[in-house]
Design an enzyme around this catalytic site. Structure first.
Site, PDB file in Angstrom:
ATOM      1  N   ASP A  74       0.751  -1.073   0.096  1.00 37.05           N
ATOM      2  CA  ASP A  74      -0.462   0.178   0.351  1.00 37.05           C
ATOM      3  C   ASP A  74       0.573   0.887   0.008  1.00 37.05           C
ATOM      4  O   ASP A  74       2.042   1.637  -0.114  1.00 37.05           O
ATOM      5  CB  ASP A  74      -0.865   0.137   0.907  1.00 37.05           C
ATOM      6  CG  ASP A  74       0.120  -0.414   2.438  1.00 37.05           C
ATOM      7  OD1 ASP A  74       1.134  -0.267   2.396  1.00 37.05           O
ATOM      8  OD2 ASP A  74      -0.374  -0.488   3.380  1.00 37.05           O
ATOM      9  N   ASP A  76       1.507   4.829   1.017  1.00 37.50           N
ATOM     10  CA  ASP A  76       1.297   5.737   2.767  1.00 37.50           C
ATOM     11  C   ASP A  76       1.657   7.393   1.798  1.00 37.50           C
ATOM     12  O   ASP A  76       3.068   7.374   0.971  1.00 37.50           O
ATOM     13  CB  ASP A  76       2.313   6.000   3.983  1.00 37.50           C
ATOM     14  CG  ASP A  76       0.963   4.406   4.836  1.00 37.50           C
ATOM     15  OD1 ASP A  76       0.208   3.599   3.898  1.00 37.50           O
ATOM     16  OD2 ASP A  76       2.011   3.581   4.856  1.00 37.50           O
ATOM     17  N   ASP A 151      11.137   5.037  12.559  1.00 41.38           N
ATOM     18  CA  ASP A 151      11.850   3.625  13.351  1.00 41.38           C
ATOM     19  C   ASP A 151      13.559   3.154  12.719  1.00 41.38           C
ATOM     20  O   ASP A 151      14.335   3.350  13.193  1.00 41.38           O
ATOM     21  CB  ASP A 151      11.273   2.157  13.481  1.00 41.38           C
ATOM     22  CG  ASP A 151      10.363   1.595  12.420  1.00 41.38           C
ATOM     23  OD1 ASP A 151      10.734   2.341  11.727  1.00 41.38           O
ATOM     24  OD2 ASP A 151       9.825   0.766  12.234  1.00 41.38           O
TER      25      ASP A 151
HETATM   26  P1  ATP Z   1       4.920  -3.313   5.717  1.00 42.48           P
HETATM   27  O1  ATP Z   1       3.969  -2.417   4.887  1.00 42.48           O
HETATM   28  O2  ATP Z   1       5.978  -3.714   4.425  1.00 42.48           O
HETATM   29  O3  ATP Z   1       4.973  -3.712   7.026  1.00 42.48           O
HETATM   30  P2  ATP Z   1       5.884  -0.734   7.060  1.00 42.48           P
HETATM   31  O4  ATP Z   1       7.343  -0.132   7.093  1.00 42.48           O
HETATM   32  O5  ATP Z   1       5.263  -0.145   5.194  1.00 42.48           O
HETATM   33  O6  ATP Z   1       6.020  -2.518   6.872  1.00 42.48           O
HETATM   34  P3  ATP Z   1       3.738   0.357   9.114  1.00 42.48           P
HETATM   35  O7  ATP Z   1       3.241  -0.587   9.807  1.00 42.48           O
HETATM   36  O8  ATP Z   1       2.972   0.574   7.370  1.00 42.48           O
HETATM   37  O9  ATP Z   1       5.119  -0.923   8.261  1.00 42.48           O
HETATM   38  O10 ATP Z   1       4.619   1.517   8.876  1.00 42.48           O
HETATM   39  C1  ATP Z   1       4.556   2.600   7.752  1.00 42.48           C
HETATM   40  C2  ATP Z   1       5.252   3.335   8.021  1.00 42.48           C
HETATM   41  O11 ATP Z   1       5.283   3.543   9.302  1.00 42.48           O
HETATM   42  C3  ATP Z   1       8.002   2.557   8.605  1.00 42.48           C
HETATM   43  O12 ATP Z   1       7.781   2.768   7.569  1.00 42.48           O
HETATM   44  C4  ATP Z   1       7.860   3.417   8.865  1.00 42.48           C
HETATM   45  O13 ATP Z   1       8.371   4.373   9.079  1.00 42.48           O
HETATM   46  C5  ATP Z   1       6.911   4.385  10.468  1.00 42.48           C
HETATM   47  N1  ATP Z   1       6.787   3.398  11.608  1.00 42.48           N
HETATM   48  C6  ATP Z   1       5.797   2.277  11.791  1.00 42.48           C
HETATM   49  N2  ATP Z   1       6.236   1.610  12.893  1.00 42.48           N
HETATM   50  C7  ATP Z   1       6.700   2.595  14.046  1.00 42.48           C
HETATM   51  C8  ATP Z   1       7.195   1.977  15.044  1.00 42.48           C
HETATM   52  N3  ATP Z   1       7.061   1.159  15.441  1.00 42.48           N
HETATM   53  N4  ATP Z   1       8.058   2.958  15.172  1.00 42.48           N
HETATM   54  C9  ATP Z   1       8.467   3.898  14.454  1.00 42.48           C
HETATM   55  N5  ATP Z   1       8.060   3.935  13.210  1.00 42.48           N
HETATM   56  C10 ATP Z   1       7.024   3.290  12.699  1.00 42.48           C
HETATM   57 MG    MG Z   2       3.160  -0.224   4.859  1.00 39.21          MG
END
Ligand code: ATP
Ligand code: MG
Length: 448
Positions: A74, A76, A151
């Site tokens: 997706d 963001d 993160d």
């Molecule tokens: P995926 O979508 O592949 O599971 P993602 O990194 O996109 O991985 P999401 O949960 O969609 O994970 O989070 C979107 C963004 O928000 C991340 O790329 C990161 O920048 C931020 N983020 C998510 N979780 C955390 C956290 N626990 N602490 C800090 N930043 C976070």
């Molecule tokens: Mg994501």
């Protein structure tokens, strides 16, 4: 030439921030992310926001995934506009979230999550629990602050579809190209703020083929127990993401190496130490990964049914040894295993129902006589039950002949099924005893 010019223009346009790093502005030639890689909806959201005078970038996992050649799940968008300003610009949008508002913008079949830049957390002004876990994180901030509160460096990349450049505050592009997962800031502090980041490290490392930077890796073992304070619902979501990522085997190997499997699925470590249970769990995870890769559906119920099966088996055996009848003993064992897990993992009621259905079908596969097999074939969950049975056999728990027989039985022409039935010996003996009593049925004896 052009690259230099671009860099100068964008450096000047970058926000002046106090003590936060100046970002690098990385041109498309160095990262390869083109506008066409971004979904039409995300492109549109960014351009509408930018035309209204706001900053707007595709951010996070999507940019990272495209750079390593994976397809993002997706998109963001992060922006300087407030949720209300975003809402006003898109007819099909709604504000969600109470503590921290974000906006869902709907465009065609897509939903884009738009968040306003968020400020960093600092220990003094932020509410935490007694272990230092951050409970609230809901102050708007600058773009640089937004980058620093993320993160990992590879997750703090801001892609501007208009210029096809990436704004990179923490050397994320270089880390990605060097295959390193590096934490922004001090890993110990960041894990304390949010222990789930330890799981994310293992999951993202496995998913992206990155190795966890030693500084981020070292503290995990000693800090793993902080996961116990994370609310079960959050842990469950993260576990599901991990298990359904298509890299479950890799992820769990990584978790185990980091000493993170303890306390996650409380009994996962026990399971992984029983020879039969271990074989079964790995087989099931390989099977799940394969299905994800082939784009086949996978169900959380099936997955958790496999992860917890050897717990059920142990509990069931113990109950039978105490003289409980087989069927009620199985149902009691199922309940007790699910109860034990529910404190740690908020397995939803619907998923618990699916899990139980699969387990409850298992003894029925052992009856291959009379009307029972026909009825089992009619069960809506027959296929899931059979897949489960086959995994049990593949792991050595049952003879392979059993799932093979069911496969043949299900495929057979209805008229030839009768001849395939396998009267079980105990059942047949019981029938004989029962039928012997009324002396008025002499012909029965010959048929039994
Ligand atoms: P995926 O979508 O592949 O599971 P993602 O990194 O996109 O991985 P999401 O949960 O969609 O994970 O989070 C979107 C963004 O928000 C991340 O790329 C990161 O920048 C931020 N983020 C998510 N979780 C955390 C956290 N626990 N602490 C800090 N930043 C976070
Ligand atoms: Mg994501």
């Amino acid at each position: 030439m052009i690259r230099k010019l671009l860099r100068r223009v964008f450096r000047r346009a970058a926000p002046a921030t106090n003590a936060l790093p100046d970002p690098a502005v990385i041109p498309v030639a160095r990262h390869g992310v083109r506008r066409e890689h971004i979904s039409p909806a995300a492109n549109k959201v960014c351009s509408v926001l930018q035309e209204a005078g706001h900053k707007a970038y595709v951010v996070g996992g999507a940019v990272r995934d495209i750079i390593v050649g994976q397809t993002p799940k997706d998109f963001d968008v992060a922006t300087s506009a407030t949720p209300e300003e975003v809402r006003a610009l898109f007819r099909r949008s709604r504000i969600i979230g109470r503590r921290f508002k974000i906006v869902h913008v709907m465009s065609g079949p897509e939903t884009i999550e738009v968040s306003t830049f968020r400020a960093m957390q600092d220990a003094e002004s932020t509410e935490t629990d007694e272990h230092g876990r951050v409970l609230r994180d809901n102050v708007f901030g600058s773009m640089a602050e937004d980058a620093t509160r993320r993160d990992f460096t590879v997750n703090a990349l801001y892609y501007d579809p208009t210029s096809e450049t990436i704004i990179d505050y923490h050397h994320g592009v270089a880390d990605l190209q060097q295959k390193t997962l590096r934490m922004i800031g001090d890993p110990r502090v960041r894990y304390r703020e949010d222990p789930v980041r330890m799981l994310r490290a293992a999951r993202l490392g496995a998913k992206l083929g990155l190795s966890i930077d030693p500084d981020a890796r070292a503290p995990i073992r000693e800090m793993a127990e902080l996961l116990e304070n994370v609310p079960p619902a959050r842990l469950f979501d993260e576990m599901l993401k991990l298990l359904m990522s298509g890299n479950a085997v890799k992820c769990l190997r990584q978790l185990r190496e980091e000493g993170l499997h303890h306390g996650l699925l409380p009994l996962l470590d026990v399971i992984l130490e029983q020879p039969m249970g271990e074989r079964f769990v790995w087989l099931s995870l390989e099977n799940t990964d394969e299905r994800v890769r082939q784009g086949k559906p996978i169900s959380p119920g099936f997955l958790f049914a496999t992860l917890l099966w050897h717990e059920v088996l142990a509990d069931w055996d113990a109950r039978k040894a105490q003289g409980e009848h087989s069927q009620p003993a199985l149902f009691d064992a199922m309940d007790s295993v699910l109860d034990r897990q529910s404190g740690k993992l908020a397995i939803t009621r619907r998923i618990a129902g699916d899990i139980k259905e699969i387990w409850a079908l298992q003894p029925r596969f052992e009856k291959r006589a009379g009307k029972t097999p026909y009825r089992l074939l009619e069960q809506p969950r027959y296929r899931a039950g059979w897949d489960f049975l086959r995994l049990r056999a593949q792991s050595g728990e049952l003879p392979m002949e059993l799932p093979d027989w069911w496969e043949a039985f299900a495929d057979a022409h209805p008229e030839s099924r009768e001849a395939m039935l396998v009267p079980d010996k105990a059942g047949a003996a019981k029938k004989r005893r029962r039928r012997k009593k009324p002396a008025a049925a002499p012909s029965d004896a010959g048929q039994a």
